[in-house]
Design a protein around this motif. Structure first.
Motif, PDB file in Angstrom:
ATOM      1  N   GLN A  12      40.675  38.891  35.200  1.00  0.00           N
ATOM      2  CA  GLN A  12      41.834  39.340  35.968  1.00  0.00           C
ATOM      3  C   GLN A  12      41.834  38.678  37.333  1.00  0.00           C
ATOM      4  O   GLN A  12      40.807  38.222  37.809  1.00  0.00           O
ATOM      5  CB  GLN A  12      41.894  40.854  36.074  1.00  0.00           C
ATOM      6  N   PHE A  13      43.019  38.614  37.945  1.00  0.00           N
ATOM      7  CA  PHE A  13      43.158  37.896  39.213  1.00  0.00           C
ATOM      8  C   PHE A  13      43.324  38.839  40.400  1.00  0.00           C
ATOM      9  O   PHE A  13      43.650  38.426  41.488  1.00  0.00           O
ATOM     10  CB  PHE A  13      44.325  36.906  39.141  1.00  0.00           C
ATOM     11  N   SER A  14      43.072  40.104  40.214  1.00  0.00           N
ATOM     12  CA  SER A  14      43.184  41.059  41.312  1.00  0.00           C
ATOM     13  C   SER A  14      42.194  40.675  42.422  1.00  0.00           C
ATOM     14  O   SER A  14      40.989  40.564  42.169  1.00  0.00           O
ATOM     15  CB  SER A  14      42.860  42.457  40.788  1.00  0.00           C
ATOM     16  N   PRO A  15      42.684  40.481  43.655  1.00  0.00           N
ATOM     17  CA  PRO A  15      41.769  40.148  44.749  1.00  0.00           C
ATOM     18  C   PRO A  15      40.645  41.170  44.913  1.00  0.00           C
ATOM     19  O   PRO A  15      39.502  40.802  45.194  1.00  0.00           O
ATOM     20  CB  PRO A  15      42.676  40.106  45.982  1.00  0.00           C
TER      21      PRO A  15
ATOM     22  N   HIS B   5      32.876  41.135  43.060  1.00  0.00           N
ATOM     23  CA  HIS B   5      31.860  40.299  42.416  1.00  0.00           C
ATOM     24  C   HIS B   5      31.614  38.990  43.174  1.00  0.00           C
ATOM     25  O   HIS B   5      30.918  38.111  42.674  1.00  0.00           O
ATOM     26  CB  HIS B   5      32.287  40.006  40.975  1.00  0.00           C
ATOM     27  N   CYS B   6      32.149  38.897  44.379  1.00  0.00           N
ATOM     28  CA  CYS B   6      32.025  37.684  45.187  1.00  0.00           C
ATOM     29  C   CYS B   6      30.550  37.373  45.479  1.00  0.00           C
ATOM     30  O   CYS B   6      29.793  38.260  45.880  1.00  0.00           O
ATOM     31  CB  CYS B   6      32.790  37.867  46.488  1.00  0.00           C
TER      32      CYS B   6
ATOM     33  N   VAL C 170      39.916  33.089  47.075  1.00  0.00           N
ATOM     34  CA  VAL C 170      40.558  34.411  47.050  1.00  0.00           C
ATOM     35  C   VAL C 170      39.477  35.494  47.088  1.00  0.00           C
ATOM     36  O   VAL C 170      39.596  36.479  47.825  1.00  0.00           O
ATOM     37  CB  VAL C 170      41.475  34.571  45.815  1.00  0.00           C
ATOM     38  N   ALA C 171      38.411  35.332  46.317  1.00  0.00           N
ATOM     39  CA  ALA C 171      37.316  36.313  46.295  1.00  0.00           C
ATOM     40  C   ALA C 171      36.680  36.445  47.680  1.00  0.00           C
ATOM     41  O   ALA C 171      36.416  37.557  48.142  1.00  0.00           O
ATOM     42  CB  ALA C 171      36.269  35.909  45.261  1.00  0.00           C
TER      43      ALA C 171
ATOM     44  N   VAL D 178      35.595  38.305  54.417  1.00  0.00           N
ATOM     45  CA  VAL D 178      34.960  37.233  55.191  1.00  0.00           C
ATOM     46  C   VAL D 178      35.996  36.617  56.129  1.00  0.00           C
ATOM     47  O   VAL D 178      37.098  36.269  55.713  1.00  0.00           O
ATOM     48  CB  VAL D 178      34.361  36.163  54.248  1.00  0.00           C
ATOM     49  N   LYS D 179      35.641  36.510  57.402  1.00  0.00           N
ATOM     50  CA  LYS D 179      36.572  35.974  58.404  1.00  0.00           C
ATOM     51  C   LYS D 179      36.726  34.469  58.275  1.00  0.00           C
ATOM     52  O   LYS D 179      37.824  33.937  58.442  1.00  0.00           O
ATOM     53  CB  LYS D 179      36.107  36.333  59.813  1.00  0.00           C
ATOM     54  N   ALA D 180      35.624  33.779  57.999  1.00  0.00           N
ATOM     55  CA  ALA D 180      35.662  32.322  57.871  1.00  0.00           C
ATOM     56  C   ALA D 180      34.393  31.845  57.181  1.00  0.00           C
ATOM     57  O   ALA D 180      33.379  32.549  57.173  1.00  0.00           O
ATOM     58  CB  ALA D 180      35.775  31.655  59.244  1.00  0.00           C
TER      59      ALA D 180
END
Length: 162
Positions: free
Chosen positions: A24-27, A33-34, A69-70, A76-78
């Motif tokens: 799935q592509f839900s952010p 799981h990032c 996207v993850a 995460v800011k950057a």
């Protein structure tokens, strides 16, 4: 000011978001799981505003935009790295994830260090070690694109204001 999460060279898109979670592509789903295969605790412990510090060739591998996207959805800011895979670089900017190149910052920041970044000037500070580094800042139109949240919101905003 936020915490640095440090990773090595050649962190590929499968380490950023493992393929087994691509159903799935839900952010929110991707964020949960990032970086799971690179650091099992990352998704559970990352805080909004934290930074990822990467080595050379960050984001190599497949061209899917799920990886940036993850990262962005995880708060995460950057990302600060020595270098990026070209398609990851492009996908990151397209979705409004700030990414900076600074080999000196990567060498001077350790996992857990408190870091601040001024995206407009490209100034990176390691507050833990009281050191400073520079990355080339994005030109104003790219800063506007990032602030808008990526290419699509940027273009929509320009159309609405035209």
């Amino acid at each position: 000011m936020a915490r640095a999460w440090k990773f090595g060279d050649d962190i590929d898109t499968d380490a950023i978001i493992p393929a087994r979670y691509m159903n799935q592509f839900s952010p929110e789903h991707l964020a949960a799981h990032c970086m799971e295969d690179a650091d099992v605790n990352f998704a559970k412990e990352v805080k909004t505003g934290d930074f990822i510090i990467g080595g050379k060739n960050f984001g190599c591998g497949s061209s899917r935009e799920h990886a940036p996207v993850a990262i962005k959805a995880a708060g995460v800011k950057a990302v600060i790295a020595e270098s990026y895979a070209r398609i990851f670089y492009r996908n990151s900017l397209n979705i409004g994830l700030p990414i900076l190149e600074s080999p000196e910052a990567v060498q001077g920041i350790e996992a857990g260090d408190e870091v601040s970044v001024d995206l407009e000037s490209g100034k990176i500070k390691n507050l833990t070690k009281n050191t400073a580094f520079e990355a080339r800042p994005f030109p104003p139109f790219m800063q506007d694109l990032i602030k808008a949240g990526g290419l699509i919101p940027y273009v929509k905003g320009r159309r609405e204001n035209a």
